[in-house]
Design an enzyme around this catalytic site. Structure first.
Site, mmCIF file in Angstrom:
data_model
loop_
_atom_site.group_PDB
_atom_site.id
_atom_site.type_symbol
_atom_site.label_atom_id
_atom_site.label_comp_id
_atom_site.label_asym_id
_atom_site.label_seq_id
_atom_site.Cartn_x
_atom_site.Cartn_y
_atom_site.Cartn_z
ATOM 1 N N HIS A 82 0.837 -1.196 0.000
ATOM 2 C CA HIS A 82 0.000 0.000 0.000
ATOM 3 C C HIS A 82 0.876 1.253 0.000
ATOM 4 O O HIS A 82 1.802 1.357 0.787
ATOM 5 C CB HIS A 82 -0.893 0.026 1.245
ATOM 6 C CG HIS A 82 -1.742 1.261 1.320
ATOM 7 N ND1 HIS A 82 -2.909 1.386 0.607
ATOM 8 C CD2 HIS A 82 -1.557 2.432 1.965
ATOM 9 C CE1 HIS A 82 -3.420 2.582 0.830
ATOM 10 N NE2 HIS A 82 -2.624 3.236 1.647
ATOM 11 N N ASP A 161 -15.251 2.254 8.170
ATOM 12 C CA ASP A 161 -14.175 3.179 7.809
ATOM 13 C C ASP A 161 -14.653 4.171 6.752
ATOM 14 O O ASP A 161 -14.348 5.368 6.828
ATOM 15 C CB ASP A 161 -12.950 2.416 7.288
ATOM 16 C CG ASP A 161 -11.945 3.370 6.659
ATOM 17 O OD1 ASP A 161 -11.417 4.216 7.396
ATOM 18 O OD2 ASP A 161 -11.734 3.301 5.435
ATOM 19 N N ARG A 168 -14.774 12.431 8.885
ATOM 20 C CA ARG A 168 -13.516 13.104 9.239
ATOM 21 C C ARG A 168 -13.169 14.183 8.227
ATOM 22 O O ARG A 168 -12.635 15.234 8.585
ATOM 23 C CB ARG A 168 -12.385 12.076 9.328
ATOM 24 C CG ARG A 168 -12.486 11.184 10.562
ATOM 25 C CD ARG A 168 -11.608 9.938 10.423
ATOM 26 N NE ARG A 168 -10.233 10.286 10.100
ATOM 27 C CZ ARG A 168 -9.412 9.528 9.365
ATOM 28 N NH1 ARG A 168 -9.817 8.375 8.882
ATOM 29 N NH2 ARG A 168 -8.189 9.928 9.129
ATOM 30 N N SER A 183 -7.503 3.345 9.640
ATOM 31 C CA SER A 183 -8.271 3.388 8.394
ATOM 32 C C SER A 183 -7.560 2.591 7.300
ATOM 33 O O SER A 183 -8.150 1.717 6.652
ATOM 34 C CB SER A 183 -8.437 4.851 7.981
ATOM 35 O OG SER A 183 -8.930 4.971 6.675
ATOM 36 N N LYS A 187 -8.461 -1.605 5.801
ATOM 37 C CA LYS A 187 -8.751 -1.977 4.418
ATOM 38 C C LYS A 187 -7.814 -3.084 3.924
ATOM 39 O O LYS A 187 -8.226 -3.992 3.208
ATOM 40 C CB LYS A 187 -8.647 -0.748 3.513
ATOM 41 C CG LYS A 187 -9.882 0.154 3.670
ATOM 42 C CD LYS A 187 -9.772 1.454 2.904
ATOM 43 C CE LYS A 187 -9.018 2.488 3.679
ATOM 44 N NZ LYS A 187 -9.480 3.870 3.531
#
Ligand code: URA
Ligand code: CA
Length: 433
Positions: A82, A161, A168, A183, A187
């Site tokens: 990621h 999320d 947010r 968060s 995922k």
């Protein structure tokens, strides 16, 4: 339990138990806890932080809020990668075939998303015929057969999320390490990864602009991953300027092909070798990072990595001949150089602005329903540290319109040219494992 008491508890600096966090996330997901209480709670977290246990509990609660993908029918350790934002980040396109070609299974589930360019799926769709609408079973079979496959995100992953991130965004609580870390990690964990390599960007074009913040975020995510039983490592890499040269969908596919051939930009190649080495080690295919890197360099040199890209594209219906001949990728009609107005050295390229320019050309989505133009985008001709003479090209615009004056000036403004020579920044600042 009452939400108001939990908000007060956090506001006063106390820690939540696992039961409290589950209560909050479940209640928020099913609509029992209203947005105004959740907003107050997010702001309390922003100021009071969360300890390591709370962060892992929050991540887990968000994972449990939706589907959790089961990849256990895929042989081997499934390593996911990621990257936290960035501009023109072509790493996934390179890494999937690269690490797959040394036997690491890459089972990539991707969304389309918003951004400067499309997501990995959009980029891959520049290859005519490439199809990500495959069944879960086809996906698993393809990863077992070719070690790499990409599927569009259809499942309901981490809805808590999604809801909280949206809240947010409009309550000035995005920029909180425990909230960002949970968060992102929720995922990755929900999409079935056994191990995770994080590429945490730092610098002007990144989510985290300061190195110490980026390090803190990387440490928080590595800790959550390890606490939840996923081997996790993080690399902190420079995003003070865009990575590589290409920003755009088809342009990035071309750049990925060149990188897999060993002719890619140095920064993109180096970062892919670094991230790829961590993936290979976490997958148990090499004992050390040096050994892993040698394996990856070898498959670039002997052509196996590129061959793997073709097999992977073909198996998903793609016309692999465009990988042999990148001239067959979608092309823009109006190709224009942006030239330097003075002599000097490039001392800065505002990555965000370059990203916005690519988006204005149509390379990315401004809203969920925007159409992407796969052919358009930018190619940088100069990077930080390069010498330029007046009239040299700084960047090439690939547009499908003649109205590019605004874009041209945006690109020009994003380059800083100074009289004195400047050193390029390091590409990799730190590794956390
Ligand atoms: N990206 C995410 O997915 N979540 C955040 O909180 C921030 C960036
Ligand atoms: Ca790039």
């Amino acid at each position: 339990m009452r939400m108001v008491d939990l908000i007060e508890k956090k506001r006063n600096g106390f820690s939540h138990t696992k039961e409290e966090i589950d209560f909050i996330i479940e209640g928020y997901s099913n609509g029992e806890i209203p947005e105004y209480q959740m907003s107050a709670w997010a702001m309390a977290i922003f100021f009071q932080d969360m300890n390591e246990e709370e962060r892992a509990d929050l991540t887990n609660a968000m994972v449990q809020s939706g589907d959790v993908i089961d990849l256990s029918d895929i042989e081997g350790v499934k390593v996911d990668k990621h990257s936290t934002g960035g501009v023109g980040d072509t790493t996934t396109l390179v890494l999937a075939p690269l690490v797959a070609s040394v036997g690491v299974p890459v089972a990539k589930m991707s969304g389309r998303g918003l951004g400067h360019t499309g997501g990995t799926i959009d980029k891959l769709e520049s290859i005519p015929g490439f199809n990500v609408e495959i069944t879960n079973q086809q996906f698993i079979d393809l990863v077992n057969k070719n070690k790499a496959a990409v599927i569009g995100q259809t499942q309901n992953l981490t809805p808590a999320d999604k809801k909280l991130y949206g809240l947010r965004d409009v309550t000035a609580t995005v920029n909180s390490i425990p909230l960002i870390a949970s968060s992102i990690m929720s995922k990755k964990i929900a999409s079935g990864a056994d191990a995770i390599v994080l590429d945490v960007k730092t610098g002007a074009g990144a989510f985290m602009k300061e190195l110490d913040e980026s390090k803190e975020l990387a440490k928080a995510m590595v800790k959550i991953g390890n606490d939840l039983g996923r081997k996790t490592s993080a690399v902190i890499s420079d995003m003070s300027q865009p990575l590589g040269f290409a920003i755009g969908n088809a342009l990035e596919v071309k750049e990925a092909v060149e990188t897999l051939q060993g002719n890619g930009p140095k920064d993109l190649t180096d970062l892919c070798l670094e991230l790829g080495s961590h993936m290979v080690v976490l997958a148990g295919k090499a004992d050390t990072l040096d050994e892993a890197k040698q394996m990856l360099e070898e498959v670039i040199q002997n052509g196996k990595a590129l061959e793997h890209f073709k097999v992977f594209a073909e198996s998903q219906g793609g016309d692999a001949s465009v990988i042999e001949d990148v001239e067959k990728l979608p092309k823009a009609s109006n190709i224009v150089e942006v030239t330097a107005e003075t002599d000097g050295y490039v001392s800065g390229i505002v990555a965000d602005q370059i990203g916005t320019a690519a988006m204005m050309l149509g390379a990315g989505r401004a809203t969920k329903t925007s159409e992407i133009d796969l052919a358009v985008g930018l190619e940088l001709r100069k990077k930080i540290g390069d010498k330029v003479s007046k009239g040299d090209s700084l960047a090439t615009i690939h547009a499908n319109t003649d109205q590019i004056d605004d874009i041209k000036s945006k690109i020009l403004q994003s380059f800083t040219i100074s009289e004195d020579s400047v050193e390029a920044q390091p590409l990799i600042y730190d590794v956390i494992s």
